[in-house]
Write a protein that holds these residues in place. Structure first.
Motif, mmCIF file in Angstrom:
data_model
loop_
_atom_site.group_PDB
_atom_site.id
_atom_site.type_symbol
_atom_site.label_atom_id
_atom_site.label_comp_id
_atom_site.label_asym_id
_atom_site.label_seq_id
_atom_site.Cartn_x
_atom_site.Cartn_y
_atom_site.Cartn_z
ATOM 1 N N ALA A 141 1.876 -39.341 22.057
ATOM 2 C CA ALA A 141 1.571 -38.500 23.216
ATOM 3 C C ALA A 141 0.127 -38.004 23.149
ATOM 4 O O ALA A 141 -0.461 -37.659 24.184
ATOM 5 C CB ALA A 141 2.534 -37.317 23.285
ATOM 6 N N LEU A 152 7.489 -38.438 20.035
ATOM 7 C CA LEU A 152 6.156 -38.808 20.519
ATOM 8 C C LEU A 152 5.116 -37.733 20.225
ATOM 9 O O LEU A 152 3.915 -38.013 20.292
ATOM 10 C CB LEU A 152 6.200 -39.077 22.027
ATOM 11 C CG LEU A 152 7.004 -40.299 22.469
ATOM 12 C CD1 LEU A 152 7.076 -40.359 23.986
ATOM 13 C CD2 LEU A 152 6.377 -41.573 21.917
ATOM 14 N N GLY A 174 3.438 -43.175 25.341
ATOM 15 C CA GLY A 174 2.454 -42.103 25.341
ATOM 16 C C GLY A 174 1.617 -42.038 26.600
ATOM 17 O O GLY A 174 0.907 -41.053 26.826
#
Length: 265
Positions: A215, A208, A193
């Motif tokens: 993220a 993600l 991330g």
């Protein structure tokens, strides 16, 4: 309000007890701080090494990636300060300490968090803020009056994501006898991330963003300050995703607690 005051009092008492313990062994405290700094420093060096071999990562410059890493450290440090129950299964389920927790009036998760808080990890957040400010200056980014308030909102959302995911991960112990194997995997995934999601393929980017939304603990909220997002609303989804993930984690935890029947069950 009464519950909030009660929890503040608990935090004060636990923190005071932590300080008493660490003041008796001050070297241990500073070893922990130094260990965290060295670990984060090595990650930062890795970024610099990468940019020795390429001028950009995707279309991201070195200073932009460092900026994202600084934000990542702020959220990660705060989370680690208040939720360090990596050994939850062994300590609370295998050794039966969950039975003790459930006899007390405070919420079980709150007690686990307080008993495992790690104040030295907060130094990582301070270092992350310094890195972020330095990169901010290097990039010549404009500073707006609302940026500190936005940063607080974004960081809280990111911490909620951490807490929701790792609460659910800890709660697996209520359902399985061997939940620890997935921990290192999730920990490794979270580190993705801190890099631009554009450098990953569509499957990893989807993972993600929507399945394990790490993220939102790094690149998306940091992109708001960098002015990098064409879809600006992705950054503002950070607190929303945080609330959703935390709610799911708490539900999973509470259901597991109701299912729990004591040590050996």
């Amino acid at each position: 309000m009464t519950k909030f005051a009660f929890m503040l009092g608990l935090y004060r008492d636990y923190f005071a007890n932590y300080l008493k313990t660490k003041l008796s062994y001050r070297a241990d405290f500073w070893v922990e701080v130094l260990s965290d700094l060295m670990f984060n420093g090595l990650n930062l060096v890795f970024i610099f090494v990468v940019f020795l071999h390429t001028p950009t990562l995707g279309d991201w410059s070195e200073s932009e990636v460092v900026f994202v890493y600084g934000y990542f450290m702020i959220a990660s440090g705060l989370f680690s300060t208040f939720f360090s129950a990596w050994n939850f299964s062994e300590r609370y389920i295998v050794k039966g300490e969950m039975d003790r927790v459930l006899t007390r009036p405070a919420h079980s998760l709150s007690q686990v968090m307080l008993e495992n808080m790690d104040p030295p990890a907060f130094v990582g957040s301070i270092v992350g803020l310094v890195i972020m400010i330095t990169a901010w200056s290097t990039l010549g980014l404009p500073f707006h009056w609302y940026d500190p308030f936005v940063l607080i909102i974004m960081v809280l959302g990111s911490c909620f994501i951490y807490m929701g995911i790792y609460t659910a991960l800890s709660a697996i112990s209520f359902y399985s006898d061997a939940p620890t194997g997935i921990g290192p995997l999730i920990y490794n995934i979270q580190n993705y991330g801190r890099y631009p999601v554009e450098i990953y393929n569509k499957t990893i980017k989807f993972l993600l963003t929507w399945l394990l939304p790490f993220a939102f603990v790094g690149v998306y909220p940091a992109s708001f300050f960098l002015g990098r997002l064409d879809d600006w609303w992705m950054a503002w989804l950070t607190p929303v995703v945080g609330i959703v993930v935390l709610s799911l984690g708490l539900w999973f935890w509470n259901y597991g607690v109701r299912r729990y029947r004591g040590a050996g069950s």
